[in-house]
Enzyme design. Structure first.
Site, PDB file in Angstrom:
ATOM      1  N   ARG A 225       0.856  -1.186   0.000  1.00 50.09           N
ATOM      2  CA  ARG A 225       0.000   0.000   0.000  1.00 50.09           C
ATOM      3  C   ARG A 225       0.888   1.231   0.000  1.00 50.09           C
ATOM      4  NH1 ARG A 225      -3.510  -2.616  -1.721  1.00 50.09           N
ATOM      5  NH2 ARG A 225      -5.590  -2.998  -0.872  1.00 50.09           N
ATOM      6  N   HIS A 273      -1.265  -0.388  -9.945  1.00 50.05           N
ATOM      7  CA  HIS A 273      -1.993  -1.269  -9.017  1.00 50.05           C
ATOM      8  C   HIS A 273      -2.488  -2.533  -9.735  1.00 50.05           C
ATOM      9  CE1 HIS A 273      -4.167  -1.293  -4.911  1.00 50.05           C
ATOM     10  NE2 HIS A 273      -4.057  -2.532  -5.358  1.00 50.05           N
TER      11      HIS A 273
HETATM   12  P1  NDP Z   1      -2.183 -10.791   5.660  1.00 48.53           P
HETATM   13  O1  NDP Z   1      -3.099 -10.179   6.665  1.00 48.53           O
HETATM   14  O2  NDP Z   1      -2.315 -12.240   5.365  1.00 48.53           O
HETATM   15  O3  NDP Z   1      -0.667 -10.532   6.066  1.00 48.53           O
HETATM   16  C1  NDP Z   1      -0.240  -9.321   6.595  1.00 48.53           C
HETATM   17  C2  NDP Z   1       1.164  -9.504   7.170  1.00 48.53           C
HETATM   18  O4  NDP Z   1       1.604  -8.237   7.665  1.00 48.53           O
HETATM   19  C3  NDP Z   1       1.183 -10.487   8.343  1.00 48.53           C
HETATM   20  O5  NDP Z   1       2.361 -11.245   8.319  1.00 48.53           O
HETATM   21  C4  NDP Z   1       1.175  -9.542   9.544  1.00 48.53           C
HETATM   22  O6  NDP Z   1       1.750 -10.080  10.705  1.00 48.53           O
HETATM   23  C5  NDP Z   1       2.012  -8.406   9.015  1.00 48.53           C
HETATM   24  N1  NDP Z   1       1.773  -7.197   9.816  1.00 48.53           N
HETATM   25  C6  NDP Z   1       0.620  -6.522   9.995  1.00 48.53           C
HETATM   26  N2  NDP Z   1       0.802  -5.484  10.831  1.00 48.53           N
HETATM   27  C7  NDP Z   1       2.108  -5.511  11.187  1.00 48.53           C
HETATM   28  C8  NDP Z   1       2.898  -4.716  12.028  1.00 48.53           C
HETATM   29  N3  NDP Z   1       2.396  -3.665  12.702  1.00 48.53           N
HETATM   30  N4  NDP Z   1       4.200  -5.030  12.163  1.00 48.53           N
HETATM   31  C9  NDP Z   1       4.729  -6.091  11.518  1.00 48.53           C
HETATM   32  N5  NDP Z   1       4.026  -6.900  10.685  1.00 48.53           N
HETATM   33  C10 NDP Z   1       2.726  -6.604  10.530  1.00 48.53           C
HETATM   34  O7  NDP Z   1      -2.374  -9.940   4.325  1.00 48.53           O
HETATM   35  P2  NDP Z   1      -2.116 -10.399   2.809  1.00 48.53           P
HETATM   36  O8  NDP Z   1      -0.793 -11.051   2.739  1.00 48.53           O
HETATM   37  O9  NDP Z   1      -3.291 -11.134   2.297  1.00 48.53           O
HETATM   38  O10 NDP Z   1      -2.103  -8.982   2.073  1.00 48.53           O
HETATM   39  C11 NDP Z   1      -1.128  -8.007   2.394  1.00 48.53           C
HETATM   40  C12 NDP Z   1      -1.452  -6.698   1.709  1.00 48.53           C
HETATM   41  O11 NDP Z   1      -1.194  -6.787   0.315  1.00 48.53           O
HETATM   42  C13 NDP Z   1      -2.921  -6.277   1.743  1.00 48.53           C
HETATM   43  O12 NDP Z   1      -3.285  -5.726   2.993  1.00 48.53           O
HETATM   44  C14 NDP Z   1      -2.961  -5.248   0.634  1.00 48.53           C
HETATM   45  O13 NDP Z   1      -2.625  -3.987   1.164  1.00 48.53           O
HETATM   46  C15 NDP Z   1      -1.875  -5.705  -0.320  1.00 48.53           C
HETATM   47  N6  NDP Z   1      -2.400  -6.166  -1.622  1.00 48.53           N
HETATM   48  C16 NDP Z   1      -1.981  -5.558  -2.770  1.00 48.53           C
HETATM   49  C17 NDP Z   1      -2.433  -5.974  -4.003  1.00 48.53           C
HETATM   50  C18 NDP Z   1      -1.950  -5.331  -5.255  1.00 48.53           C
HETATM   51  O14 NDP Z   1      -2.387  -5.702  -6.348  1.00 48.53           O
HETATM   52  N7  NDP Z   1      -1.037  -4.392  -5.195  1.00 48.53           N
HETATM   53  C19 NDP Z   1      -3.390  -7.077  -4.134  1.00 48.53           C
HETATM   54  C20 NDP Z   1      -3.780  -7.648  -2.871  1.00 48.53           C
HETATM   55  C21 NDP Z   1      -3.293  -7.209  -1.665  1.00 48.53           C
HETATM   56  P3  NDP Z   1       1.107 -11.358  11.436  1.00 48.53           P
HETATM   57  O15 NDP Z   1       1.431 -12.519  10.522  1.00 48.53           O
HETATM   58  O16 NDP Z   1       1.812 -11.434  12.721  1.00 48.53           O
HETATM   59  O17 NDP Z   1      -0.370 -11.093  11.530  1.00 48.53           O
END
Ligand code: NDP
Length: 310
Positions: A225, A273
């Site tokens: 993002r 995107h």
């Molecule tokens: P998930 O919720 O499965 O994974 C998020 C990861 O980020 C987890 O490992 C989580 O930790 C970690 N995380 C969240 N907050 C923190 C923090 N404060 N500090 C450290 N680590 C943190 O999400 P997805 O993998 O499914 O998706 C990730 C992002 O990808 C989406 O939110 C979206 O923004 C983006 N996206 C972009 C697309 C594009 O086309 N450009 C398409 C689809 C998604 P933990 O494992 O401990 O919960």
């Protein structure tokens, strides 16, 4: 008969109308899905508004749950009118697409492909690129998408480090977690991939201090993002040479305005995107399964933690 409101742009409905009703029928649920349902008759919402603008969920008095079509839920998670469970999308098709985008762009920079694609002086520089095993890559966010990308990069031979909120164990990936873990994850990384969700805690994760921790000339990939990055600090790091390139797929404002400095910057690649997208065929199965679970009173898959924001 349950009624699902399909709340997404018409072009999405054109895709989902072909696959979603069938997936719901296969899940054994009698339900009708349509982009037009009277507010009082809406039981569930399949949610993917194009502009991400605020929706007043209070107008649906019988709403039971909202199933987001998108993995990122930052535009809806804080909506106070939403008082029923919210699920986000975890879709095999979305994951596959992200792995392809990330490995493709990591390999582009690792192999130095640009120098051969654009070579107006016909320069014969026969320096071979290093092996993957000598190129440290770091993935911030080890969830559905980041975890899969980290695994794929490790399989290609890259020494991969990753970072998440809670501790993780992933084969072939050196996993770090928590605030302290970020220093270790970024230290001397040559390519950094951002796949964190946008939450108040992750805003500006990559700022001047973090860019300075990377190897000189490192590359940033941001399919996560736009708000994960301090844009001013990014431009400064590119101009100073601390960063060698940034491939950006997500931005604070989308579409990226035509006069934004990223478009013209020689060290920035803008992709609009398109890193990956929810795929209607596989995503319909996920929505149908969650509908089945909701009707059976079973725990929903991929429930959003409203406090954490993802
Ligand atoms: P998930 O919720 O499965 O994974 C998020 C990861 O980020 C987890 O490992 C989580 O930790 C970690 N995380 C969240 N907050 C923190 C923090 N404060 N500090 C450290 N680590 C943190 O999400 P997805 O993998 O499914 O998706 C990730 C992002 O990808 C989406 O939110 C979206 O923004 C983006 N996206 C972009 C697309 C594009 O086309 N450009 C398409 C689809 C998604 P933990 O494992 O401990 O919960």
């Amino acid at each position: 008969m349950r009624r699902l409101l399909f709340m997404a742009p018409a072009r999405r409905w054109a895709e989902y109308r072909e696959v979603l009703p069938g997936a719901i029928a296969r899940a054994g649920i009698k339900a009708e899905v349509s982009p037009e349902v009277p507010d009082a008759e809406v039981d569930y919402i399949v949610y993917g508004p194009g502009d991400g603008g605020p929706t007043d969920f209070a107008r649906f008095p019988n709403l039971r749950a909202v199933f987001s079509l998108w993995a990122g839920v930052e535009t809806v998670v804080g909506n106070e009118s939403l008082t029923v469970p919210l699920t986000r999308m975890v879709d095999p098709g979305l994951r596959e697409g992200m792995v392809e985008y990330v490995t493709g762009h990591v390999l582009r920079h690792h192999l130095g492909m640009d120098a051969h694609i654009v070579n107006p002086d016909r320069d014969w520089d026969n320096t071979a690129p290093p092996l993957a095993r000598h190129r440290p890559v770091t993935v911030l966010g080890l969830g559905e998408l980041g975890g899969a990308c980290a695994g794929a990069l490790a399989t290609l031979g890259f020494p991969v480090s990753g970072w998440s909120r809670s501790p993780k164990t992933l084969p072939g990936v050196t996993c770090h977690s928590g605030e302290d873990g970020l220093d270790a994850a970024l230290s001397d990384a040559e390519i950094v991939v951002l796949l964190l969700p946008h939450t108040p805690e992750t805003e500006n994760t990559m700022d001047a201090k973090r860019f300075a921790q990377l190897a000189l000339g490192a590359v940033l990939l941001n399919p996560g993002r736009g708000a994960l990055v301090d844009d001013e600090a990014l431009l400064e790091a590119l101009d100073s040479g601390q960063l060698g390139h940034a491939t950006l797929d997500t931005f604070r404002e989308e579409p990226l305005p035509g006069d934004h400095p990223f478009w013209a910057h020689p060290k920035v690649t803008v992709t609009p995107h398109i890193a990956s997208e929810t795929r209607p065929d596989t995503a319909s199965e996920v929505v149908a399964e969650n509908l089945r679970r909701a009707e059976a009173g079973e725990p929903l898959l991929h429930l959003v933690d409203r406090k954490l924001g993802y």
